[in-house]
Design a protein around this motif. Structure first.
Motif, short mmCIF file in Angstrom:
data_model
loop_
_atom_site.label_atom_id
_atom_site.label_comp_id
_atom_site.label_asym_id
_atom_site.label_seq_id
_atom_site.Cartn_x
_atom_site.Cartn_y
_atom_site.Cartn_z
N ILE A 28 31.29 -3.65 -38.48
CA ILE A 28 30.84 -2.93 -39.67
C ILE A 28 29.36 -3.17 -39.91
O ILE A 28 28.60 -2.23 -40.20
N MET A 29 28.94 -4.42 -39.77
CA MET A 29 27.53 -4.75 -39.97
C MET A 29 26.64 -3.98 -38.99
O MET A 29 25.60 -3.45 -39.37
N GLU A 30 27.08 -3.90 -37.75
CA GLU A 30 26.30 -3.21 -36.73
C GLU A 30 26.29 -1.69 -36.98
O GLU A 30 25.24 -1.05 -36.91
N LYS A 31 27.44 -1.12 -37.30
CA LYS A 31 27.57 0.32 -37.48
C LYS A 31 26.77 0.84 -38.68
O LYS A 31 26.12 1.87 -38.61
N TYR A 32 26.82 0.10 -39.80
CA TYR A 32 26.20 0.56 -41.03
C TYR A 32 24.86 -0.10 -41.35
O TYR A 32 24.25 0.20 -42.37
N GLY A 33 24.42 -1.02 -40.49
CA GLY A 33 23.12 -1.66 -40.69
C GLY A 33 23.10 -2.66 -41.83
O GLY A 33 22.07 -2.86 -42.47
N ILE A 34 24.23 -3.32 -42.08
CA ILE A 34 24.32 -4.33 -43.12
C ILE A 34 23.77 -5.63 -42.54
O ILE A 34 24.15 -6.02 -41.44
N LYS A 35 22.91 -6.30 -43.28
CA LYS A 35 22.25 -7.49 -42.72
C LYS A 35 22.99 -8.79 -42.98
O LYS A 35 22.75 -9.77 -42.30
N ASN A 36 23.88 -8.81 -43.98
CA ASN A 36 24.55 -10.05 -44.32
C ASN A 36 26.02 -9.79 -44.61
O ASN A 36 26.36 -8.89 -45.38
N LYS A 37 26.89 -10.61 -44.01
CA LYS A 37 28.33 -10.38 -44.19
C LYS A 37 28.79 -10.64 -45.62
O LYS A 37 29.80 -10.09 -46.06
N SER A 38 28.05 -11.42 -46.39
CA SER A 38 28.44 -11.66 -47.77
C SER A 38 28.32 -10.38 -48.61
O SER A 38 29.02 -10.22 -49.61
N GLN A 39 27.46 -9.46 -48.19
CA GLN A 39 27.34 -8.18 -48.90
C GLN A 39 28.64 -7.40 -48.81
O GLN A 39 29.09 -6.81 -49.78
N ILE A 40 29.25 -7.41 -47.64
CA ILE A 40 30.53 -6.72 -47.45
C ILE A 40 31.60 -7.38 -48.31
O ILE A 40 32.38 -6.69 -48.98
N SER A 41 31.62 -8.70 -48.34
CA SER A 41 32.59 -9.42 -49.16
C SER A 41 32.43 -9.07 -50.64
O SER A 41 33.42 -8.91 -51.36
N THR A 42 31.19 -8.94 -51.08
CA THR A 42 30.93 -8.58 -52.48
C THR A 42 31.49 -7.21 -52.80
O THR A 42 32.15 -7.01 -53.82
N TRP A 43 31.24 -6.22 -51.94
CA TRP A 43 31.73 -4.87 -52.19
C TRP A 43 33.25 -4.82 -52.19
O TRP A 43 33.85 -4.14 -53.01
N VAL A 44 33.88 -5.55 -51.28
CA VAL A 44 35.34 -5.59 -51.23
C VAL A 44 35.89 -6.26 -52.50
O VAL A 44 36.87 -5.79 -53.08
N ARG A 45 35.23 -7.31 -52.97
CA ARG A 45 35.65 -7.98 -54.20
C ARG A 45 35.55 -7.03 -55.39
O ARG A 45 36.46 -6.97 -56.21
N TRP A 46 34.44 -6.28 -55.49
CA TRP A 46 34.29 -5.31 -56.57
C TRP A 46 35.44 -4.31 -56.54
O TRP A 46 36.01 -3.98 -57.56
N TYR A 47 35.79 -3.84 -55.34
CA TYR A 47 36.86 -2.85 -55.19
C TYR A 47 38.20 -3.44 -55.64
O TYR A 47 38.94 -2.81 -56.41
N LYS A 48 38.51 -4.64 -55.17
CA LYS A 48 39.79 -5.28 -55.51
C LYS A 48 39.90 -5.59 -57.00
O LYS A 48 40.99 -5.56 -57.56
N GLN A 49 38.78 -5.89 -57.65
CA GLN A 49 38.79 -6.23 -59.07
C GLN A 49 38.64 -4.99 -59.96
O GLN A 49 38.60 -5.12 -61.18
#
Length: 73
Positions: A28-49
């Motif tokens: 996912i980081m490579e495909k979308y150009g995300i620089k830090n894996k914690s950013q993905i965790s934050t977005w997933v947490r927002w979604y779940k909450q």
């Protein structure tokens, strides 16, 4: 070196891919150009909450009370 700004479409695509288990975090980081894996965790947490309003808020703005720049009646 400034902050990275990701569009809401990118955030939603990342969360969808992560929740579906289609791709690993590194893919996912490579495909979308995300620089830090914690950013993905934050977005997933927002979604779940259920904090979906956060996907559209501008950088540096943390809307909590009204969930946006102006409150609606």
């Amino acid at each position: 070196m400034g902050k990275n700004v990701y569009s809401s479409e990118t955030k939603w695509a990342v969360v969808k891919a992560k929740m579906a288990g289609e791709l690993t975090t590194n893919e996912i980081m490579e495909k979308y150009g995300i620089k830090n894996k914690s950013q993905i965790s934050t977005w997933v947490r927002w979604y779940k909450q259920g904090e979906l309003y956060r996907f559209d808020q501008p950088i540096g703005k943390q809307y909590t009370y009204g969930h946006g720049p102006e409150t609606r009646s």
